[in-house]
Design an enzyme around this catalytic site. Structure first.
Site, mmCIF file in Angstrom:
data_model
loop_
_atom_site.group_PDB
_atom_site.id
_atom_site.type_symbol
_atom_site.label_atom_id
_atom_site.label_comp_id
_atom_site.label_asym_id
_atom_site.label_seq_id
_atom_site.Cartn_x
_atom_site.Cartn_y
_atom_site.Cartn_z
ATOM 1 N N GLU A 278 -92.924 -5.737 -7.204
ATOM 2 C CA GLU A 278 -91.465 -5.736 -7.199
ATOM 3 C C GLU A 278 -90.919 -6.619 -6.076
ATOM 4 O O GLU A 278 -89.806 -7.135 -6.160
ATOM 5 C CB GLU A 278 -90.966 -4.295 -7.018
ATOM 6 C CG GLU A 278 -89.797 -3.948 -7.919
ATOM 7 C CD GLU A 278 -89.445 -2.463 -7.880
ATOM 8 O OE1 GLU A 278 -89.391 -1.871 -8.968
ATOM 9 O OE2 GLU A 278 -89.219 -1.903 -6.802
ATOM 10 N N LYS A 414 -82.781 -1.514 -18.620
ATOM 11 C CA LYS A 414 -81.860 -0.373 -18.532
ATOM 12 C C LYS A 414 -80.604 -0.640 -19.363
ATOM 13 O O LYS A 414 -80.120 0.232 -20.071
ATOM 14 C CB LYS A 414 -81.478 -0.098 -17.081
ATOM 15 C CG LYS A 414 -82.609 0.472 -16.253
ATOM 16 C CD LYS A 414 -82.118 0.830 -14.862
ATOM 17 C CE LYS A 414 -83.279 1.083 -13.932
ATOM 18 N NZ LYS A 414 -82.890 1.123 -12.530
#
Ligand code: PA5
EC number: 5.3.1.9
Length: 424
Positions: A278, A414
């Site tokens: 990440e 998302k």
């Protein structure tokens, strides 16, 4: 405390040629002047952590000691991986002490949730919900269902004792809910991102509730701060590792496989994958972090590593002293022909497997191996290791000219998911 060895990596550049770039990255980090400087609160955290809250964490653990069969830790990503990595590494996978720790709120799997729900039905439970935003869907769904289950099982006062919320200090849905319901809350600092948060309340509270000595963890963390604050590459193994990764990438290695020889460290590898993946995987750049547990995975991935595409290097995360050991027994009949190992320690066999594999991969397989060695799997070492990887990661990513502290890409799925779920 942690040793770093490049002698099996055949680096094609000299690590020390990177001193200037490393000093710049180090200065940016410590002076909070680099990309993502709003999220470098972890750099001084071994010194600057909130001691009052730390005592509250220990007090909560003491208050609830012996009162739960199962500790439910509800969170995902940076609000989950560190605690699990820590608890599994230090307690092992089949710890007989109470409480049993179950991680939840880290998946949408209905089967997983329903099985946990059935399993905890008749057990005494404590729930630590962890979410900085308070709106992460996996966590929020699990939390609502667990909260309702606990409200059926316990009185309001008992729920207030048994539900602990770790979240933003002032804002957000979870903070508001916790204050309204009267749950004790713990803080995720504004300037520490999820993947750098394991030694804030995010990881420390579950560790303390699981019976881990968090004073010792913080001692190791502080020791690493002292040991790794010198930008000189000769004195800083974390920075040597940061540079070695870039050198291997320059020589065409696109994947880094973190290898452990301890099954109870498999989640350390998952935590490490989030930290590096990440932090680094942006703008079409980065080394893919992947992992394996040997010797288990030598019976699956071993073939690819030995003879497959030469795209990866291994980083061995080794442990000098096992937490437990035993002696392989002799057998009078020797029907299984295993007497050649009689009298040997079990850990010695593991170490010989490691030595043989290193030679096979490095020499015959032409796979570079970096080696990080930790003394043991205990508390101080865990704290130390976290800081070692934090610094190595941040500096390595700065060397790539990438902001290590944001994660813009994780929002895309998302958006699609919310559209499909009908969320405004
Ligand atoms: O590193 C991160 O920022 C993420 O992995 C988050 O920790 C994760 O998405 C959970 O977020 P939150 O704590 O807001 O529920």
């Amino acid at each position: 405390m942690i040793k770093f060895d490049t002698s099996h990596a055949h680096l094609q550049e000299n690590i020390f040629d990177y001193q200037k770039a490393v000093t710049l990255a180090h200065t940016q980090l410590h002076e909070k002047s680099g990309a993502g400087n709003d999220f470098v609160g972890w750099v001084d955290w071994p010194k600057s952590y909130d001691h009052e809250e730390f005592e509250r964490i220990k007090a909560a653990a003491k208050r609830l000691e012996g009162q739960c069969d199962v500790l439910l830790v509800c969170g995902i990503g940076g609000s989950y991986l560190g605690a699990r990595a820590a608890i599994e590494m230090m307690r092992g996978l089949y710890c007989q002490n109470k409480p049993e720790v179950i991680f939840i709120g880290n998946t949408f799997s209905s089967t997983y949730f329903k099985q946990v729900e059935a399993y905890i039905q008749d057990k005494e439970i404590v729930l630590n919900v962890i979410s900085k935003s308070g709106t992460t869907t996996e966590t929020a769904m699990a939390f609502r269902m667990l909260k309702q289950l606990m409200e059926k099982k316990y009185s309001k006062e008992e729920c207030q004792r048994r539900i602990l919320a770790t979240t933003d200090k002032a804002r957000g849905t979870l903070k508001e809910l916790a204050d309204k319901e009267g749950y004790e809350t713990f803080v995720i600092p504004d300037d520490i991102g999820g993947r750098y948060s394991v030694l804030t309340a995010v990881g420390l509270l579950p560790m303390a509730l699981a019976g881990i000595d968090i004073d010792a963890v913080m001692k190791g963390f502080a020791q690493a701060y002292e040991d790794l604050k010198n930008p000189d590459l000769h004195d800083n193994p974390a920075y040597q590792y940061a540079v070695a990764r870039r050198i291997l990438e320059n020589s065409g290695k696109d994947a880094e496989m973190l290898v452990t020889y301890e099954p109870q460290m498999a989640m350390i590898a998952e935590w490490w994958k989030q930290l590096f993946g990440e932090s680094e995987g942006k703008e079409g750049k980065g080394i893919l972090p992947c992992s394996a547990t040997f010797s288990t995975d030598l019976h699956s991935l071993g073939q690819f590593i030995q003879e497959g595409k030469k795209m990866l290097y291994e980083t061995l995360l080794l442990v000098e002293a096992p937490t437990l050991d035993g002696t392989f027994p002799s057998d009078a009949e020797n029907l299984d022909n295993m007497n050649y190992l009689a009298g040997k320690s079990l850990d010695w066999v593991n170490k010989m497997a490691c030595q043989g594999t290193l030679e096979a991969h490095e020499v015959t397989g032409d796979v570079p191996n970096l080696i990080i060695t930790m003394p043991d799997m205990r508390e101080e070492t865990f704290g130390y290791m976290c800081y070692f990887f934090f610094k190595a990661c941040a500096v390595s990513v700065y060397l790539l000219n990438v902001n290590p502290f944001n994660q813009p890409g994780v929002e895309v799925y998302k958006k699609n998911m919310f559209r499909l779920l009908g969320k405004n």
